[in-house]
Enzyme design. Structure first.
Site, PDB file in Angstrom:
ATOM      1  N   ASN A  95       0.888  -1.355  -0.081  1.00 20.94           N
ATOM      2  CA  ASN A  95       0.009   0.044   0.087  1.00 20.94           C
ATOM      3  C   ASN A  95       0.918   1.090   0.092  1.00 20.94           C
ATOM      4  O   ASN A  95       0.677   2.145   0.896  1.00 20.94           O
ATOM      5  CB  ASN A  95      -0.861  -0.082   1.108  1.00 20.94           C
ATOM      6  CG  ASN A  95      -0.480  -0.331   2.468  1.00 20.94           C
ATOM      7  OD1 ASN A  95       0.638  -0.737   2.688  1.00 20.94           O
ATOM      8  ND2 ASN A  95      -0.932   0.328   3.576  1.00 20.94           N
ATOM      9  N   ASP A 302       4.118  -5.298  11.899  1.00 19.80           N
ATOM     10  CA  ASP A 302       3.050  -4.193  11.248  1.00 19.80           C
ATOM     11  C   ASP A 302       3.349  -2.827  11.271  1.00 19.80           C
ATOM     12  O   ASP A 302       2.620  -1.711  11.218  1.00 19.80           O
ATOM     13  CB  ASP A 302       1.568  -4.560  11.565  1.00 19.80           C
ATOM     14  CG  ASP A 302       0.647  -3.828  10.551  1.00 19.80           C
ATOM     15  OD1 ASP A 302       0.681  -3.446   9.375  1.00 19.80           O
ATOM     16  OD2 ASP A 302      -0.550  -3.839  11.131  1.00 19.80           O
ATOM     17  N   HIS A 306       2.934   6.777  10.914  1.00 16.66           N
ATOM     18  CA  HIS A 306       2.315   8.090  10.377  1.00 16.66           C
ATOM     19  C   HIS A 306       2.918   9.191  11.337  1.00 16.66           C
ATOM     20  O   HIS A 306       3.194   8.933  12.492  1.00 16.66           O
ATOM     21  CB  HIS A 306       0.770   7.959  10.910  1.00 16.66           C
ATOM     22  CG  HIS A 306       0.183   6.828  10.055  1.00 16.66           C
ATOM     23  ND1 HIS A 306      -0.254   6.755   8.505  1.00 16.66           N
ATOM     24  CD2 HIS A 306      -0.486   5.708  10.286  1.00 16.66           C
ATOM     25  CE1 HIS A 306      -0.952   5.827   8.309  1.00 16.66           C
ATOM     26  NE2 HIS A 306      -0.926   4.852   9.368  1.00 16.66           N
TER      27      HIS A 306
END
Ligand code: DOR
Length: 437
Positions: A95, A302, A306
């Site tokens: 992604n 994971d 951000h």
């Protein structure tokens, strides 16, 4: 240039958890000898006294944001964080911008990684509703990633009609983010207007996770297709897998789903927001049990950074995800020191099993002939997680302030020292991982 290394008098964690107080000779990037009182005329000597030698960690689920999202992270900063955390290989998710859904996008990532990465790298191909040929043929890819939920745009493949053809054709491993998108959409409407991030765990609830896991298991069993269920977050999924897992199904858990829970929202707010969400303390316990019992095969971070600015937006505008590669090993080794598991189990979950599950040859164990991906950790030095010490570009950790032990002192990648007595060697480069079929 790779020079030979002789690691002296370390506590070496050998396959099957066997321990040896001894030496390891590294020649031409490989483990050449394991023994006691080894000698070499030319090798650089590393004093391993008081330190523990482990295989490098293989992190099988990370989001490193390059290309396209480099304001959050890039392959250089992320791989520096890996070297500091003892991660010598990673498998990265699709992604990014553009999405990794074609051979060209995969090649682009491989080229970037070759330029920038201190550690070894592999990349997933992302499934869309119409890229079946790319999914089967693109190479080298560690596997196919399906976002069954918690995504938007082309990478969201959420219905059985869309997912089934991917399971039906080909034999490459499929890794699924298992959350039921239809249920999440419904519940988003129900809880609309609430800005307390704790609501995230109720919107994307345990049933949403279980529904998707059950569907993935059903399809994997129908086609006997190799399936890996990413970041298991609930006890009900773990108990379901205890009775329904077949030899071609594997699963993983993150340190945050073992060690954090919904109480974290009060302390760190949206920094605790991730997908699948954190659950109750009871879920922590059931996941631990499933890990110890072998229902869960391995650990992944994971790592999904951000910026603090993005995280400061009010829920639900705050993005989901937290960084992890710098803290995963030390979190688990600290648990081992507490007696919750053994160091040998940590090695199995973080090094040996990821290599086996993704069929990465010659990695994940300290064995003669294997690649010299090695870490020397100090199990007796507790240090807090401090944001000023982090290499991840996002600059924060949900574990800030935690006193942890087992910090890597040396990280060796294919015989090259990427972390030298705690100092990063930023000119070292890893290699593209290979995957056996
Ligand atoms: O919380 C998450 N964030 N979970 C995922 O699976 C994706 C990730 C991201 O890319 O930010």
């Amino acid at each position: 240039m790779t020079s030979d290394l002789l690691i002296k008098q370390a506590e070496i964690v050998l396959p099957e958890g066997e321990l040896l107080l001894g030496d390891v000779l590294v020649q031409q990037g490989k483990i050449a000898e394991i023994g006691t009182a080894l000698h070499s005329e030319s090798a650089r000597i590393i004093d391993g006294k008081g330190l523990t030698l482990l295989p490098g960690v293989i992190d099988p689920q990370v989001h490193f944001r390059e290309p396209g999202l480099e304001h959050k992270e890039d392959l250089f900063t992320a791989s520096c964080a890996c070297a500091k955390g003892g991660v010598t290989s990673f498998l990265e998710m699709p992604n990014t911008k553009p999405l990794t859904t074609t051979q060209a996008a995969l090649d682009d990532k491989l080229n970037r990684a070759k330029e920038k990465c201190l550690v070894n790298y592999g990349f997933f191909m992302g499934a869309t509703a119409d890229n079946l040929d790319d999914l089967r043929e693109a190479s080298p890819a560690c596997g196919i990633k399906i976002f069954m939920g918690s995504q938007h745009g082309a990478l969201l493949v959420s219905t059985e009609e869309e997912i089934e053809p991917i399971f039906a054709k080909g034999d490459r491993i499929i890794a699924v983010h298992a959350e039921d998108q239809a249920r999440i959409m419904e519940r988003r409407k129900e809880f609309a207007g609430i800005s307390d991030p704790a609501i995230h765990s109720q919107i994307q609830d345990e049933e949403a996770a279980l529904n998707a896991t059950k569907l993935a298991v059903k399809l994997a069993n129908k086609y006997q297709r190799r399936l890996h269920i990413l970041h298991l977050s609930t006890g009900i999924e773990a108990e379901y897998l205890r009775t329904h897992k077949t030899p071609w199904i594997s699963t993983e858990v993150t340190p945050q789903h073992l060690l954090l829970n919904t109480e974290a929202y009060e302390k760190i707010g949206t920094l605790a927001q991730m997908n699948p969400p954190l659950r109750s303390p009871q879920n922590n316990e059931i996941l631990w049990k499933a890990l110890l019992d072998g229902v869960i095969d391995c650990i992944a971070t994971d790592h999904a950074p951000h910026t603090l600015e993005e995280k400061a937006k009010p829920y639900p505008h705050s993005p989901s995800g937290m960084p992890g590669v710098e803290t995963s090993l030390v979190l688990m080794l600290t648990e081992a020191k507490k007696g919750r598991c053994s160091v040998e189990q940590v090695v199995k979950w973080m090094c040996t099993n990821p290599a086996k599950l993704y069929k990465i040859p010659n990695k994940g164990e300290i064995k003669i002939g294997y690649d010299a991906d090695l870490i020397l950790v100090d199990l007796n030095n507790y240090r807090p997680v401090l944001k000023e010490n982090l290499s991840t570009k996002c600059g924060w950790s949900p574990f800030e302030g935690w006193e942890l032990t087992g910090w890597p002192v040396y990280t060796i990648v294919n015989g090259n020292i990427a972390l030298d007595n705690g100092q990063l060697c930023t000119d070292v480069r890893g290699k593209a991982l290979t995957f056996e079929s």
